[in-house]
Structure formats: structure tokens, C-alpha cells
Enzyme design. Structure first.
Site, mmCIF file in Angstrom:
data_model
loop_
_atom_site.group_PDB
_atom_site.id
_atom_site.type_symbol
_atom_site.label_atom_id
_atom_site.label_comp_id
_atom_site.label_asym_id
_atom_site.label_seq_id
_atom_site.Cartn_x
_atom_site.Cartn_y
_atom_site.Cartn_z
ATOM 1 C CE1 TYR A 29 -2.624 -3.269 0.891
ATOM 2 C CE2 TYR A 29 -4.371 -1.786 1.268
ATOM 3 C CZ TYR A 29 -4.142 -2.978 0.977
ATOM 4 O OH TYR A 29 -4.994 -3.903 0.843
ATOM 5 C CG ASP B 130 -7.383 -4.794 2.796
ATOM 6 O OD1 ASP B 130 -8.446 -4.859 3.096
ATOM 7 O OD2 ASP B 130 -7.065 -4.272 1.761
ATOM 8 C CG ASP C 184 0.137 -20.459 1.350
ATOM 9 O OD1 ASP C 184 0.924 -19.893 2.496
ATOM 10 O OD2 ASP C 184 0.876 -20.931 0.467
ATOM 11 C CE LYS D 160 3.729 -17.989 -0.199
ATOM 12 N NZ LYS D 160 2.949 -19.050 -0.191
#
Ligand code: NAI
Length: 332
Positions: free
Chosen positions: A124, A228, A204, A171
Site C-alpha cells: 500500500y 486486509d 496460505d 510469506k
């Protein structure tokens, strides 16, 4: 004396749900003088800026704002006023309590977790450019400073609210440097909170675990983008976007807004669920130490939802925004 609070109704369903929330707060007898401001497309037309400087000044003065959602044009057009606002006021922590409510049908009955989302950087950053025609680059910024302070926020929150575990979600197996930095900062900050369990999970896997067994989680700590996405996933676990509250918190100021957006598909029809923003206002009242009113409003809303007689359409009922709001006010 009345407490001054900045009010941003927003657009789409924003004015409908903020109107409902303001009337519940009034009915609860909370002494607030609202300072209303427009944002987004309306502000761009009126003042030439979707995030007017007067609005920023008002929040800096009042320290607290209640905000409805604001539409961001997709693909082209102005930068999100929501993202700009969080950056301009350095509201680095986005807090989203995900809690089951009696009477609100969902897959699970006893979910109670907190999503803490870093609010100022990551993808962002707004740093996107075209390298050559047909190739664009979008920069993911992760800093030591922001990663440490959001980790500390999560652990401080866990300590204050007697939560037992903070799970960092990342991740770092693929983004070894950026998510690796976020994870390392988390692990270092965790050492200052030995009484709180600290673990981590790849994003994930975290999504699957949340859907299969959400009760294993307590406080979740995430970078901006994962936060988000997981906030909406979390909303889906407890009845949808119509019920989940939120807050953007900095060291000096806080802007309270629900997780949901401006819902253009139902805007102007008087059917939006104001529960999310009313619960958001409960977070705001606790923040300004109006605990008694906060508890009363929370109890009133939980009673109406549990009775199941007056529910908005997203929760399987037929009530309008106003009918639901009036029921909450009666139960106050
Ligand atoms: P959305 O949250 O507005 O809507 C997603 C779905 O949930 C829609 O089906 C909508 O009808 C439903 N929904 C949302 N809130 C509801 C409520 N209170 N009562 C009943 N149903 C509700 O998400 P979407 O469609 O992705 O975004 C629409 C616009 O909102 C976009 O321009 C987006 O940028 C903006 N947005 C603004 C936010 C903010 O101001 N903080 C946050 C998220 C999105």
C-alpha cells in the site's frame, strides 16, 4: 462538557450507517459535538482534494474520528482517501475484533480473535510505475521501524486484554527479505513478552486453518495486504461485513471505521446493516473512556441480534437500517 469528535459520513452506505450510529450514541446519552467533513469524490468536487486539509486538522485537534466508508475508483482516478488518511495521521495499527454474535448465523459459534494489521506500508506504499509499456512495478516497502512498532502494539494489546497468543502471518518462505524482516522483528519484540505465546504461520496455510479451525487463534499480526484480506475472511466467519468493527490507531490519534466498504450494490436503499459501525462506535467509546455507555450499547445490540426479530437482509431478516436502529434504541 461535550466531547468534540470528527465525523466522516463517507459515501455509498456511509451516510446511512453513520446516521444510524450517531442516533444510537445520542440515545445512549453520550455528550458528543460532531464536526462533520466530506471525503472522496464529493470532497474532490467541492474542495479540489478528496482528503481536505481542514479534515486532517480537525482530527489532529479532536484526536478521535468516526468514519463511514469512502469509495475509491478502481484502476484509475485519485489515490484512496482511506489509505492517505491513515498515512497522514500515522495511524499505524488497524485493529479488527472478529467475534461471534448470538443470533447471527455463521459457520462457527464461538470465534473470538483479533486481527492486528500494519496500516502504513507494504504494497500500500502507493509506489507504482510503468517501467516500459506493458510492464509495471509496484513496490512493497517493509521497514524495521514499522514492523517493530506494530509487533509491540499487538503484544501490548494482548497483555492489556489478557490474550494468550500472538501469531505472525507472513510469506517469508518466498519474500525472504521483506516478510523475513517483518518476521524477525516480531520474534525479537516477542522476547519482551515471555508470558504471551508467540508463533507464526505462512499466509496460505493461515487462510485454510482459519476456515477449518478458527478457535486455535487469538491475536493475529499481519502486514497491510494480508491483514486486509484476512480481515474480510474473518468477517465471513462471524456473519459477514455487516457486523465487524474496526479502528485505526496511532500514538496520538484514532479513526474508528468498520471493515466494510461503501457497498455500492445496496447504497441508497436503506437496507445496510449498521451493526458494524455501531460496534465500531463501542470501540471508540472505550477509547475515550465512556465505558458505561459502551457496555450499554453493546448489550442493546447483542439483545436485538439474539432475539432475531428485527434483522437486516444480510443477516436473513427484512428490517431496514432505520427499523434495526430504532430497535437498538428501544432496547437501550
Ligand atoms: P464492500 O465492503 O463495500 O461490499 C462487499 C459486500 O458486502 C457487498 O455485497 C455489500 O453489499 C456487503 N456489505 C458491506 N457492508 C455491508 C453492510 N453494512 N450491510 C450489509 N451488507 C454489507 O466492498 P467492495 O464492494 O469491495 O468495495 C466497495 C467500495 O468501498 C470500493 O470503492 C472500496 O474501495 C471501498 N472501501 C472502502 C473502505 C473504507 O472506506 N474504509 C474499506 C473497504 C472498501
Amino acid at each position: 462538557m461535550k466531547r468534540k469528535i470528527t465525523l466522516i459520513p463517507g459515501d455509498g452506505i456511509g451516510p446511512e450507517v453513520t446516521g444510524a450510529t450517531v442516533s444510537v450514541l445520542r440515545a445512549a446519552g453520550v455528550q458528543i459535538e460532531w464536526e462533520p467533513f466530506v471525503v472522496g469524490a464529493e470532497a474532490l468536487t467541492k474542495y479540489g482534494d478528496p482528503l481536505p486539509a481542514d479534515l486532517i486538522e480537525s482530527i489532529k485537534r479532536n484526536k478521535v474520528a468516526l468514519k463511514g466508508p469512502a469509495t475509491t475508483p478502481v484502476g484509475t482516478g485519485f489515490v484512496s482517501s482511506n489509505v492517505r488518511l491513515r498515512k497522514a495521521l500515522d495511524l499505524y495499527a488497524n485493529l479488527r475484533p472478529i467475534k461471534s454474535l448470538k443470533g447471527v448465523k455463521s459457520r462457527y459459534e464461538d470465534v473470538d480473535l483479533i486481527v492486528v494489521r500494519e496500516n502504513t506500508e507494504d504494497l500500500y506504499s502507493g509506489l507504482e510505475h510503468e517501467v516500459v509499456p506493458g510492464v509495471v512495478e509496484s513496490l512493497k516497502i517493509i521497514t524495521d521501524r514499522a514492523s517493530r512498532r506494530i509487533a509491540r502494539f499487538a503484544f501490548e494489546y494482548a497483555r492489556r486484554e489478557a490474550r494468550k497468543k500472538v501469531t505472525a502471518i507472513h510469506k517469508a518462505n518466498i519474500m525472504k527479505m521483506s516478510d523475513g524482516l517483518f518476521l524477525n522483528c516480531f520474534r525479537e519484540v516477542a522476547k519482551d513478552y515471555p508470558e504471551i505465546l508467540a508463533d507464526d504461520l505462512i499466509v496460505d496455510n493461515a487462510c485454510m486453518q482459519l476456515v477449518m479451525n478458527p478457535n486455535q487463534f487469538d491475536v493475529l499480526l499481519l502486514e497491510n495486504l494480508y491483514g486486509d484480506i484476512i480481515s474480510d475472511l474473518g468477517a465471513g466467519l462471524v456473519g459477514g461485513l455487516g457486523v465487524v468493527p474496526g479502528a485505526n490507531i496511532g500514538d496520538e490519534m484514532a479513526v474508528f471505521e468498520a471493515v466494510h466498504g461503501s457497498a455500492p450494490n445496496i447504497a441508497g436503499r436503506g437496507i445496510a446493516n449498521p451493526t458494524a459501525l455501531i460496534q465500531t462506535s463501542v470501540l471508540m467509546l472505550k477509547h475515550i473512556d465512556e465505558r458505561e455507555a459502551a457496555d450499554r450499547i453493546q448489550a442493546a445490540i447483542e439483545k436485538i441480534l439474539a432475539e432475531g426479530q428485527v434483522l437486516t437482509r444480510d443477516l436473513g431478516g427484512q428490517a431496514t437500517t432505520i427499523e434495526f436502529t430504532e430497535a437498538v434504541i428501544r432496547s437501550l
